[in-house]
Motif scaffolding. Structure first.
Motif, short mmCIF file in Angstrom:
data_model
loop_
_atom_site.label_atom_id
_atom_site.label_comp_id
_atom_site.label_asym_id
_atom_site.label_seq_id
_atom_site.Cartn_x
_atom_site.Cartn_y
_atom_site.Cartn_z
N LYS A 170 52.04 -7.62 -53.59
CA LYS A 170 51.57 -8.95 -54.44
C LYS A 170 50.42 -9.51 -53.80
CE LYS A 170 53.88 -13.19 -55.58
NZ LYS A 170 55.32 -13.79 -55.68
N LEU A 171 50.07 -9.39 -52.69
CA LEU A 171 49.19 -10.39 -51.77
C LEU A 171 47.71 -10.08 -52.11
CD1 LEU A 171 48.40 -12.39 -49.76
CD2 LEU A 171 48.23 -10.80 -47.93
N LEU A 172 46.78 -11.18 -52.53
CA LEU A 172 45.53 -11.18 -52.72
C LEU A 172 44.96 -12.34 -52.02
CD1 LEU A 172 42.90 -9.84 -54.01
CD2 LEU A 172 43.31 -11.52 -55.85
N VAL A 195 46.49 -12.92 -64.63
CA VAL A 195 46.04 -11.87 -65.35
C VAL A 195 46.50 -10.68 -64.37
CG1 VAL A 195 44.24 -10.41 -66.32
CG2 VAL A 195 44.21 -12.75 -66.54
N LEU A 196 46.26 -10.79 -63.28
CA LEU A 196 46.52 -9.34 -62.08
C LEU A 196 47.89 -9.71 -61.55
CD1 LEU A 196 42.94 -8.88 -60.63
CD2 LEU A 196 44.04 -7.96 -62.76
N GLY A 197 48.69 -10.72 -61.68
CA GLY A 197 49.90 -10.83 -61.47
C GLY A 197 49.75 -11.00 -59.78
N LYS A 198 49.02 -11.46 -59.05
CA LYS A 198 48.95 -11.44 -57.86
C LYS A 198 49.48 -13.07 -56.84
CE LYS A 198 47.54 -7.53 -57.09
NZ LYS A 198 48.49 -6.45 -56.48
N GLY A 199 49.83 -12.67 -55.71
CA GLY A 199 49.98 -13.73 -55.04
C GLY A 199 48.85 -14.25 -54.11
N ARG A 392 52.76 -17.40 -46.70
CA ARG A 392 52.80 -16.46 -47.95
C ARG A 392 52.03 -15.12 -47.63
NH1 ARG A 392 51.48 -21.16 -52.60
NH2 ARG A 392 53.39 -22.11 -52.96
N ALA A 393 51.09 -15.22 -46.96
CA ALA A 393 50.19 -13.89 -46.64
C ALA A 393 51.20 -12.93 -46.06
CB ALA A 393 49.20 -14.43 -45.75
N MET A 394 52.03 -13.30 -45.21
CA MET A 394 52.98 -12.44 -44.56
C MET A 394 53.93 -12.03 -45.28
SD MET A 394 51.17 -12.14 -42.01
CE MET A 394 51.98 -10.73 -41.28
N ARG A 395 54.52 -12.65 -46.25
CA ARG A 395 55.54 -12.46 -47.05
C ARG A 395 55.05 -11.61 -47.83
NH1 ARG A 395 57.14 -16.31 -49.95
NH2 ARG A 395 56.52 -18.24 -49.13
N TRP A 396 53.80 -11.70 -48.67
CA TRP A 396 53.56 -11.06 -49.65
C TRP A 396 52.65 -9.79 -49.22
CZ3 TRP A 396 51.04 -15.95 -52.61
CH2 TRP A 396 52.05 -16.74 -52.98
N GLY A 397 52.05 -9.75 -48.23
CA GLY A 397 51.26 -8.71 -47.93
C GLY A 397 52.17 -7.65 -46.69
N PHE A 398 53.10 -8.15 -46.19
CA PHE A 398 53.92 -7.32 -45.22
C PHE A 398 55.12 -7.36 -45.83
CE2 PHE A 398 50.12 -7.60 -42.90
CZ PHE A 398 50.04 -6.49 -41.98
N ASN A 399 55.79 -7.88 -46.77
CA ASN A 399 57.07 -7.74 -47.39
C ASN A 399 58.09 -8.43 -46.36
OD1 ASN A 399 56.46 -6.83 -50.08
ND2 ASN A 399 56.30 -4.42 -49.07
N TRP A 400 57.62 -9.35 -45.49
CA TRP A 400 58.63 -10.01 -44.77
C TRP A 400 59.34 -11.11 -45.59
CZ3 TRP A 400 55.60 -11.83 -39.76
CH2 TRP A 400 54.86 -10.61 -39.05
N LYS A 401 60.59 -11.25 -45.06
CA LYS A 401 61.35 -12.09 -45.95
C LYS A 401 60.95 -13.60 -45.45
CE LYS A 401 64.14 -9.05 -47.90
NZ LYS A 401 64.16 -9.03 -49.45
N LEU A 402 60.63 -13.72 -44.31
CA LEU A 402 60.34 -14.98 -43.71
C LEU A 402 58.81 -15.04 -43.29
CD1 LEU A 402 63.68 -15.79 -42.06
CD2 LEU A 402 62.93 -16.79 -44.22
#
Length: 802
Positions: A170-172, A195-199, A392-402
């Motif tokens: 998700k992360l951009l 358009v690209l669906g990114k966070g 947000r970067a860590m949740r969306w880029g590394f799939n961390w819950k927190l």
């Protein structure tokens, strides 16, 4: 400044990352020009073909190879295979002039500053003002790479750091240069999100930006702690996965997937550019990683890393690395008593229990966590302006819950800081100042559900920025928008006359309580609302019916109850289908079995792009029992005109094969190809916007003067089709492809889809097919082998073929 609407893009560099970025642009419907360098020698295959260096096939080889590899990847980068045709290939020498025809140019070449600077000078020579240009660098300076370009070019330039794989991550990270115009930055934020669906997060032009900077630090410190404590790789992964809100791949399985050489490069970037001696010491490549790279132990790409798959006496098994000997040994299964307790407590309570525990797992988790939190706080405002972009970067880029600051709130800011001080840690000044002001949380929520974050710059709380397309069901409920509900379902007022039927039963499995609630929700929507959306914001839309309840009822012989319950589900879904107001179903992620049956019974489906749907009941020894066979049959035959002689067998066969083989669509676009979704159904790429978009679909149908559909008779194949399917199924059995029980299941599916043993081309009602479906479902549920399949799945989580 005038920016061009992005209708066509160019990707410069056709390696894995460049090609998969091109694929995701193609997913979004954007034609892409994919370019790479011209090779300076022929391959043996090219020589055999008699090609020369000037042959277009040779000159475009690298771009062609990048494009071809897209169809071979394990994780499909394309929503639909045919989307690859949206990608055109070429090379930097012959086709760079075509950059004048695109609206966005993305550089994804080797991480070499001199080469990038040279390329951007060539890009500018073929650049039209208004075209946005960006780099996908994972950590090099955005400002430096265009230092030699014109001021106007630099105003249109920024970093756009996609995470791998671009379709799924998700992360951009958007990284403006000192000259990037505000218009360019805002335009790209909206475009990439919508358009690209990114966070999208905003990062500063610093080494490795946000996510890789913090994630790399966490990984290097994990290795350091592991070696200091002489813990095994498996023991560390047991701690650093779900118990700490991280993916199941935890630390070392994740490194194997990323590639140890890739991680080595990312860590070196910070090491080479950092001026902080303490940080430099942490980012120094450990001897262990250096030895692994030297020995080509790079993870999955070299088939050996921290883990290695080996052939044993009972088949393949996973071995783990003994890092002291640099040899592989059978994988251990470490057990920590505290982890069984934290699992029962849930993530937030469990995380706090873990770091407060005095056993080895607790001490490791605490040491890891405190260093991560201190490091993250010290990086603001260096790498980002606020905690929102970091979390947000860590949740969306590394799939961390927190994220780090959400984690800090979870374990308690004040008490954890006191503990850190007692252990001799230096607390970041910005955190000390926050506590001195009497603020003990990084996040706050008011009574209306509005979330606020502590801003280190203003030294006060600000509302968390949320895109206008994001609708939060929990927030609406806190604002008295709950119309009615029970333990398994809610009806929520979305505004503008549209309500939302939300399922929230345990594990998102359909329950009889929710089936009953469907009836109540439809009645309320028809009475007081203009339309209804069926959606939720759980991990999955719905994974199917609660098979454990059905199994218990079957084993107790309560067949009347099962029949009555199944009827109520069928009746509820039919009420949805023929409601006097438009009903839009909005599935996302796993939408299986009964979940798909729910989704099929709306007027329109508005699915998230990442929706994986299928009628998979065969795996349980069953067939769809809520109307799935009937609805899928209708989708394949509704385009056939009455009175026109057409052999319907090929159409029905497609439905039969998908149900009998438990075919699952790998995206919403693929679901259209398989017939689960109609051509008129809609797709939203950004799942966060799904309920907003589905609401608008329902509202539009209402404003256009919605008229509910009228029930139609369905022409079925009857005994002719049934006999044909039975012959095919018998041949599958004789060929050893299916078991006798699977033959029985397949014949029941064929019986329903063909309308039973009746005259060919007979017209039957939907209720007739529903009755056949329900009766076949009950027959199969009574089979011993079906019950064995259900029991096996419930105990192991894996299907049984018997």
């Amino acid at each position: 400044m005038a920016l061009k609407e992005i209708k066509k893009a160019a990707v410069l560099g056709a390696g894995v990352m460049g090609a998969t970025i091109a694929a995701h642009l193609a997913n979004a419907g954007i034609p892409v020009l994919l370019l790479d360098i011209v090779p300076n020698s022929l391959t043996p295959e090219e020589e055999k073909k008699g090609l020369i260096l000037d042959s277009p096939e040779v000159r475009n080889r690298l771009a062609n190879n990048g494009k071809d590899e897209l169809l071979k990847q394990k994780l499909n980068p394309l929503y639909r295979k045919s989307y690859i045709d949206r990608i055109t290939t070429g090379n930097f020498e012959d086709h760079i002039g075509q950059l004048r025809d695109v609206d966005w140019v993305i550089e994804v070449i080797i991480e070499n500053m001199a080469i990038k600077k040279k390329l951007f000078k060539e890009v500018e020579e073929n650049w039209i003002e208004g075209t946005i240009v960006s780099s996908n660098t994972s950590g090099l300076s955005i400002n430096e790479m265009v230092a030699d370009n014109s001021p106007e070019f630099r105003r249109h330039f920024l970093g756009t750091h996609f995470f791998n794989p671009p379709r799924y991550m998700k992360l951009l990270e958007l990284i403006p240069s000192k000259d990037t115009s505000p218009e360019t930055l805002e335009f790209m934020h909206r475009f990439c999100e919508r358009v690209l669906g990114k966070g999208v997060v905003y990062a500063k032009d610093t080494p490795n930006f946000i996510a890789n900077r913090i994630g790399t630090y966490a990984m290097l410190y994990t290795i350091k702690l592991m070696q200091e404590n002489q813990m095994s790789i498996e023991a560390v992964d047991t701690i650093t996965g779900p118990p700490m809100g991280h993916p199941k791949s935890a630390s070392f399985r994740t490194l194997d997937m990323v590639g140890i050489d890739t991680f080595y490069h990312v860590a070196n970037t910070v090491y080479n550019q950092s001026n902080d001696p303490e940080e430099k010491a942490v980012f120094k490549i450990p001897d262990l990683l250096q030895k692994m790279v030297d020995n080509h132990m790079l993870g999955e790409k070299s088939k050996q890393g921290f883990y290695k798959k080996v052939k044993g006496e009972s088949g393949s098994e996973i071995h783990a690395l003994d890092y002291n000997k640099l040899e592989y040994r059978p994988r251990e299964k470490p057990r920590f008593d505290i982890l069984s307790k934290t699992k029962q407590a849930g993530l937030k309570k469990g995380y706090k229990m873990l770091v407060e525990s005095d056993d080895q797992a607790g001490r490791f988790a605490w040491d890891m966590t405190k260093k991560l939190l201190i490091y993250s706080a010290n990086l603001i405002p260096e790498i980002a302006d606020d905690i929102i972009n970091v979390d947000r970067a860590m949740r969306w880029g590394f799939n961390w819950k927190l994220g780090p600051f959400e984690t800090w709130d979870t374990i308690g800011v004040k008490e954890s800081v006191e503990r850190m001080k007692s252990e001799g840690e230096d607390i970041p000044v910005n955190v000390e100042e926050m506590l001195e002001k009497g603020f003990e949380n990084f996040y706050r929520e008011d009574e209306q559900g509005t979330l606020f974050f502590y801003d280190f710059n203003d030294k006060d709380y600000k509302a968390v920025p949320i895109s206008p397309e994001v609708i939060s069901l929990p927030t609406l409920k806190k604002n008295n928008r709950l119309i009615m509900g029970n333990d398994d379902g809610s009806l929520v007022d979305l505004g503008d006359g549209i309500c939302c039927l939300e399922q929230h039963s345990p594990r998102q499995a359909l329950s009889p309580q929710f089936w009953e609630f469907i009836h109540e929700a439809v009645e309320e929507a028809e009475t007081n609302y203009a339309g209804m959306v069926v959606a939720n914001q759980e991990t999955n839309f719905c994974v199917g019916a609660n098979v454990a309840l059905m199994l218990m009822a079957a084993q107790s012989g309560d067949w009347d109850m099962i029949d009555q319950t199944a009827r109520r589900l069928q009746d509820g879904l039919m009420a949805m289908k023929y409601a006097s107001v438009p009903v839009v179903t909005a599935p996302h992620q796993m939408t299986l079995g009964g979940g798909l049956e729910v989704a099929l019974h709306g007027d329109r489906m508005h699915a998230a792009a990442e929706t994986y749907m299928g009628l998979v009941e065969v795996g349980m020894g069953l067939l769809p029992g809520g109307g799935g066979n009937k609805e899928y049959l209708i989708r394949f035959t509704e385009g056939l005109k009455d009175g026109v002689k057409v052999d319907r067998l090929p159409f029905v066969q497609k439905a039969f094969e998908a149900i009998a083989m438990a075919t699952v669509a790998t995206s919403a676009a693929h679901a259209k190809e398989l017939g689960f979704m109609r051509p008129t159904d809609k797709i939203t790429i950004n799942q966060d916007h799904l309920i907003h978009d589905a609401k608008n679909s329902a509202l539009a149908m209402h404003l256009e003067g919605y008229v509910p559909p009228e029930p139609k008779m369905i022409q079925v194949l009857g005994e002719y089709g049934l006999a044909t399917f039975k012959v095919g199924v018998q041949n599958m059995l004789w060929g050893g492809y299916i078991t006798e029980h699977e033959q029985k299941i397949a014949n029941e599916i064929a019986f329903v889809l063909c309308g039973g043993n009746i005259r060919p081309h007979s017209l039957v009602s939907e209720q007739y097919l529903l009755d056949l479906e329900r009766e076949a479902f009950l027959r199969l549920l009574g089979e011993e082998k079906t019950q064995e399949r259900i029991n096996h799945f419930l105990s192991t989580g894996k299907p049984l073929r018997n």
